[in-house]
Enzyme design. Sequence first.
Site, PDB file in Angstrom:
ATOM      1  N   ASP A   6     -52.350  -4.245  -2.224  1.00  0.00           N
ATOM      2  CA  ASP A   6     -52.716  -3.747  -0.885  1.00  0.00           C
ATOM      3  C   ASP A   6     -53.379  -4.923  -0.163  1.00  0.00           C
ATOM      4  OD1 ASP A   6     -54.960  -3.626  -2.618  1.00  0.00           O
ATOM      5  OD2 ASP A   6     -55.937  -2.106  -1.386  1.00  0.00           O
ATOM      6  N   HIS A 243     -61.969  -9.136  -7.975  1.00  0.00           N
ATOM      7  CA  HIS A 243     -61.470  -7.930  -8.621  1.00  0.00           C
ATOM      8  C   HIS A 243     -60.015  -8.091  -9.075  1.00  0.00           C
ATOM      9  CE1 HIS A 243     -65.009  -5.819  -7.076  1.00  0.00           C
ATOM     10  NE2 HIS A 243     -64.685  -6.183  -5.842  1.00  0.00           N
TER      11      HIS A 243
END
Length: 325
Positions: A6, A243
Amino acid sequence: MILDVDTGVDDLIALLLAVASPELELVAATTVFGNVDIDRTVRNTALALDLAGRQDVEVARGAGAPLEGSWQPFPIVHGEEGLGSYAPSGSVRGPSGRDAATLIVEVVRARPGEVALVAVGPLTNVARAIDLEPRLPELLGGFTLMGGAYREGGNVTPRAEANVWMDALAAARVFEAWSGAEPVTLPRCVGLDVTELVPMSKAELAEAVAPAPASPLAELVDAAASFYIDFHLAFGLEGGYLHDPLAVAAAIDPSVCSWVETRVEVELEGRWSRGETVTDLRGTRATPWSDWNPAPNAVVATGVDTERVLGLVVERLAALVGSRA
């Protein structure tokens, strides 16, 4: 590898790490809503790959919304366009003719046991792929995901991590699909417990773009990551959390993390806890008073070699930037 993204800032770095890693054949990038809307995700993904010299990597458009309900982007973290202070200009190639779920299924059917899937956004595309092909857990050559908070609180609510929270139903279906699967096929899950131990500093960013700081790729990385790091520094943190790059690093070499096989359930009902990844790290499901399903469905990261991961990311980004000068 298929990388499901994303594309905000840490996805960008994850994509470039995959491109720069000789261990991988990056087959495709599938896109999903999340940090930004699906149109920006597709554009950002194609832009990153093209500037990295990988116009051959297929970019597939995926889900633009969760299976149920609504969602919200995170411009305060990733910028309005998802690339920090970088302002995309000009046209980039559009997505391929296959949607994300179809691409995942067709690729793994054609190459059973060979293709690893790394998902670093909401798990909507993966859930849709399972609907199309329930044998997906058997056909994949590995599955790593960034999502969840397995030993601590979340980052979008006190209990939930953003990727799982944005489509909790999809995440629940994905974990259930691997329930009782062979241990070697269980998804490797990197959550906030470990990703927040890998902050990129401004000095490390400067090192990553140093080989050609005026190149188009370096300008993209610097403008995106500087914004992202500044957001974290404003809250007194050490740097921008990597992340998504950690998920790619763990897929390349699982030994960068320590792991425990367990069971994860995604909370769907709680008023204050929807999206929480409830994790049986104490073996409660084996007790006679428990009504948990005893079958494992995940391998969860419990620790990470921070210096090793940061070194890998900086070294490989620098090599890629230098090659694109």
